[in-house]
Motif scaffolding. Sequence first.
Motif, PDB file in Angstrom:
ATOM      1  N   SER A   6       0.842  -1.081  -0.229  1.00 32.70           N
ATOM      2  CA  SER A   6      -0.062   0.159  -0.332  1.00 32.70           C
ATOM      3  C   SER A   6       0.844   1.160   0.067  1.00 32.70           C
ATOM      4  CB  SER A   6      -0.873   0.042   1.394  1.00 32.70           C
ATOM      5  OG  SER A   6       0.055  -0.363   3.035  1.00 32.70           O
ATOM      6  N   GLY A   7      -0.277   2.201  -0.038  1.00 31.92           N
ATOM      7  CA  GLY A   7       1.296   3.704   0.196  1.00 31.92           C
ATOM      8  C   GLY A   7       0.707   4.129  -1.312  1.00 31.92           C
ATOM      9  N   GLY A   8       0.752   4.104  -2.469  1.00 31.81           N
ATOM     10  CA  GLY A   8       1.192   4.713  -3.998  1.00 31.81           C
ATOM     11  C   GLY A   8       0.201   5.540  -4.263  1.00 31.81           C
ATOM     12  N   GLY A   9       0.545   6.338  -4.824  1.00 32.67           N
ATOM     13  CA  GLY A   9      -0.596   7.521  -5.598  1.00 32.67           C
ATOM     14  C   GLY A   9       0.445   8.190  -6.422  1.00 32.67           C
ATOM     15  N   LEU A  10      -0.619   9.327  -6.598  1.00 27.04           N
ATOM     16  CA  LEU A  10       0.220  10.596  -7.436  1.00 27.04           C
ATOM     17  C   LEU A  10       0.804  11.722  -6.861  1.00 27.04           C
ATOM     18  CD1 LEU A  10       0.102  11.820 -10.709  1.00 27.04           C
ATOM     19  CD2 LEU A  10      -2.148  13.052  -9.835  1.00 27.04           C
ATOM     20  N   VAL A  11       2.212  12.131  -7.526  1.00 29.20           N
ATOM     21  CA  VAL A  11       2.800  12.506  -6.939  1.00 29.20           C
ATOM     22  C   VAL A  11       3.788  13.643  -7.872  1.00 29.20           C
ATOM     23  CG1 VAL A  11       4.924  10.837  -7.004  1.00 29.20           C
ATOM     24  CG2 VAL A  11       4.536  12.842  -4.840  1.00 29.20           C
ATOM     25  N   GLN A  12       3.975  14.756  -7.661  1.00 32.39           N
ATOM     26  CA  GLN A  12       4.240  15.206  -8.865  1.00 32.39           C
ATOM     27  C   GLN A  12       6.188  15.151  -8.490  1.00 32.39           C
ATOM     28  OE1 GLN A  12       3.898  19.764  -7.872  1.00 32.39           O
ATOM     29  NE2 GLN A  12       2.475  19.514  -9.280  1.00 32.39           N
ATOM     30  N   LEU A  80       9.490   0.921   2.110  1.00 31.17           N
ATOM     31  CA  LEU A  80      10.143   1.557   1.353  1.00 31.17           C
ATOM     32  C   LEU A  80      10.024   3.009   0.693  1.00 31.17           C
ATOM     33  CD1 LEU A  80      12.345   0.943  -1.074  1.00 31.17           C
ATOM     34  CD2 LEU A  80      10.486   1.125  -2.889  1.00 31.17           C
ATOM     35  N   GLN A  81      10.408   4.438   1.188  1.00 33.95           N
ATOM     36  CA  GLN A  81      10.264   5.786   1.652  1.00 33.95           C
ATOM     37  C   GLN A  81      11.006   5.796  -0.086  1.00 33.95           C
ATOM     38  OE1 GLN A  81       9.256   7.866   3.710  1.00 33.95           O
ATOM     39  NE2 GLN A  81       9.804   9.452   1.784  1.00 33.95           N
ATOM     40  N   MET A  82      10.529   6.536  -0.502  1.00 31.29           N
ATOM     41  CA  MET A  82      11.018   7.335  -2.231  1.00 31.29           C
ATOM     42  C   MET A  82      11.696   8.516  -1.790  1.00 31.29           C
ATOM     43  SD  MET A  82       8.467   4.498  -4.209  1.00 31.29           S
ATOM     44  CE  MET A  82       7.736   4.894  -4.236  1.00 31.29           C
ATOM     45  N   ASN A  83      12.204   8.883  -2.450  1.00 33.33           N
ATOM     46  CA  ASN A  83      11.940  10.842  -2.492  1.00 33.33           C
ATOM     47  C   ASN A  83      13.185  11.107  -3.862  1.00 33.33           C
ATOM     48  OD1 ASN A  83      11.752  10.755   0.949  1.00 33.33           O
ATOM     49  ND2 ASN A  83      13.890  10.329   0.918  1.00 33.33           N
ATOM     50  N   ALA A  84      12.394  12.172  -3.930  1.00 32.56           N
ATOM     51  CA  ALA A  84      13.245  12.749  -4.819  1.00 32.56           C
ATOM     52  C   ALA A  84      12.818  12.201  -6.445  1.00 32.56           C
ATOM     53  CB  ALA A  84      14.762  13.221  -5.443  1.00 32.56           C
ATOM     54  N   LEU A  85      12.001  11.809  -6.426  1.00 31.70           N
ATOM     55  CA  LEU A  85      10.599  10.857  -6.535  1.00 31.70           C
ATOM     56  C   LEU A  85      10.838  11.430  -8.862  1.00 31.70           C
ATOM     57  CD1 LEU A  85       7.911   9.901  -5.295  1.00 31.70           C
ATOM     58  CD2 LEU A  85       9.183   8.069  -6.402  1.00 31.70           C
ATOM     59  N   GLY A 116       2.500  -9.571  -2.838  1.00 30.38           N
ATOM     60  CA  GLY A 116       1.932  -9.273  -3.127  1.00 30.38           C
ATOM     61  C   GLY A 116       1.336  -8.756  -4.430  1.00 30.38           C
ATOM     62  N   GLN A 117      -0.016  -7.849  -4.604  1.00 36.69           N
ATOM     63  CA  GLN A 117      -0.948  -7.074  -5.239  1.00 36.69           C
ATOM     64  C   GLN A 117      -0.619  -6.068  -6.308  1.00 36.69           C
ATOM     65  OE1 GLN A 117      -1.436  -6.591  -2.844  1.00 36.69           O
ATOM     66  NE2 GLN A 117      -2.155  -4.025  -2.520  1.00 36.69           N
ATOM     67  N   GLY A 118       0.453  -5.405  -5.692  1.00 40.55           N
ATOM     68  CA  GLY A 118       0.775  -4.339  -5.996  1.00 40.55           C
ATOM     69  C   GLY A 118      -0.262  -3.472  -5.749  1.00 40.55           C
ATOM     70  N   THR A 119       0.977  -2.141  -5.636  1.00 44.39           N
ATOM     71  CA  THR A 119       0.382  -0.567  -5.303  1.00 44.39           C
ATOM     72  C   THR A 119       0.860   0.006  -7.120  1.00 44.39           C
ATOM     73  OG1 THR A 119       0.023   1.033  -3.793  1.00 44.39           O
ATOM     74  CG2 THR A 119       2.356   0.087  -3.850  1.00 44.39           C
ATOM     75  N   LEU A 120       0.030   0.882  -7.228  1.00 46.89           N
ATOM     76  CA  LEU A 120       0.234   1.841  -8.152  1.00 46.89           C
ATOM     77  C   LEU A 120       1.158   3.129  -8.129  1.00 46.89           C
ATOM     78  CD1 LEU A 120      -0.068   3.303 -11.369  1.00 46.89           C
ATOM     79  CD2 LEU A 120      -1.562   3.735 -10.986  1.00 46.89           C
ATOM     80  N   VAL A 121       2.255   3.495  -8.211  1.00 46.35           N
ATOM     81  CA  VAL A 121       3.089   4.907  -8.245  1.00 46.35           C
ATOM     82  C   VAL A 121       3.113   6.027  -9.266  1.00 46.35           C
ATOM     83  CG1 VAL A 121       4.660   6.138  -7.398  1.00 46.35           C
ATOM     84  CG2 VAL A 121       3.851   3.903  -6.158  1.00 46.35           C
ATOM     85  N   THR A 122       2.577   7.485  -9.355  1.00 45.84           N
ATOM     86  CA  THR A 122       2.412   7.716 -10.846  1.00 45.84           C
ATOM     87  C   THR A 122       2.938   8.800 -10.490  1.00 45.84           C
ATOM     88  OG1 THR A 122       0.422   7.003 -11.364  1.00 45.84           O
ATOM     89  CG2 THR A 122       0.623   8.854 -12.050  1.00 45.84           C
ATOM     90  N   VAL A 123       4.324   9.450 -11.151  1.00 45.75           N
ATOM     91  CA  VAL A 123       4.906  10.957 -11.265  1.00 45.75           C
ATOM     92  C   VAL A 123       4.388  11.576 -12.097  1.00 45.75           C
ATOM     93  CG1 VAL A 123       7.315  11.503 -10.302  1.00 45.75           C
ATOM     94  CG2 VAL A 123       6.231   9.297  -9.286  1.00 45.75           C
ATOM     95  N   SER A 124       4.425  12.155 -11.629  1.00 47.29           N
ATOM     96  CA  SER A 124       3.897  13.536 -12.997  1.00 47.29           C
ATOM     97  C   SER A 124       4.786  14.588 -13.160  1.00 47.29           C
ATOM     98  CB  SER A 124       2.914  14.667 -11.823  1.00 47.29           C
ATOM     99  OG  SER A 124       2.445  15.178 -10.921  1.00 47.29           O
ATOM    100  N   SER A 125       5.219  14.758 -14.085  1.00 41.48           N
ATOM    101  CA  SER A 125       5.916  15.977 -14.371  1.00 41.48           C
ATOM    102  C   SER A 125       6.272  17.483 -14.438  1.00 41.48           C
ATOM    103  CB  SER A 125       6.952  15.535 -15.444  1.00 41.48           C
ATOM    104  OG  SER A 125       6.466  15.318 -16.456  1.00 41.48           O
TER     105      SER A 125
END
Length: 125
Positions: A6-12, A80-85, A116-125
């Motif tokens: 869990s924890g995915g989402g849309l981020v800039q 999983l801490q993801m920075n500077a995406l 696991g089932q997967g979680t979507l991470v979307t990074v917008s530019s």
Amino acid sequence: VQLQASGGGLVQAGGSLRLSCVASGISLNDYAIAWFRQAPGKEREGVSYIMSRQRRIYYADSVKGRFTISGDSAKKMVYLQMNALKSDDTAVYYCAAGPPTILSAWKSSRQYRYWGQGTLVTVSS
């Protein structure tokens, strides 16, 4: 055995997200956890690996210095801490569990028995 990411989402671009994986039915003292990701039209790739009991942590070159994996064996959680995406980080992220492995093998999805089932991470530019 069940893994739930869990924890995915849309981020800039430049932003941060923290993914979580909870593992039930296994002990994180016996199993390693890895994060994989799969972007549209691309093969699944290993992102990071942790085997807490052996204090082994690995990262893909593409995420070194930006992502940090950590685990809490008592809670059966891996983060999983993801920075500077970046936009290239856009993918479905999966956590997987398998027996401890070595540096040269951790990126192979065949090393892992449970997914696991997967979680979507979307990074917008």
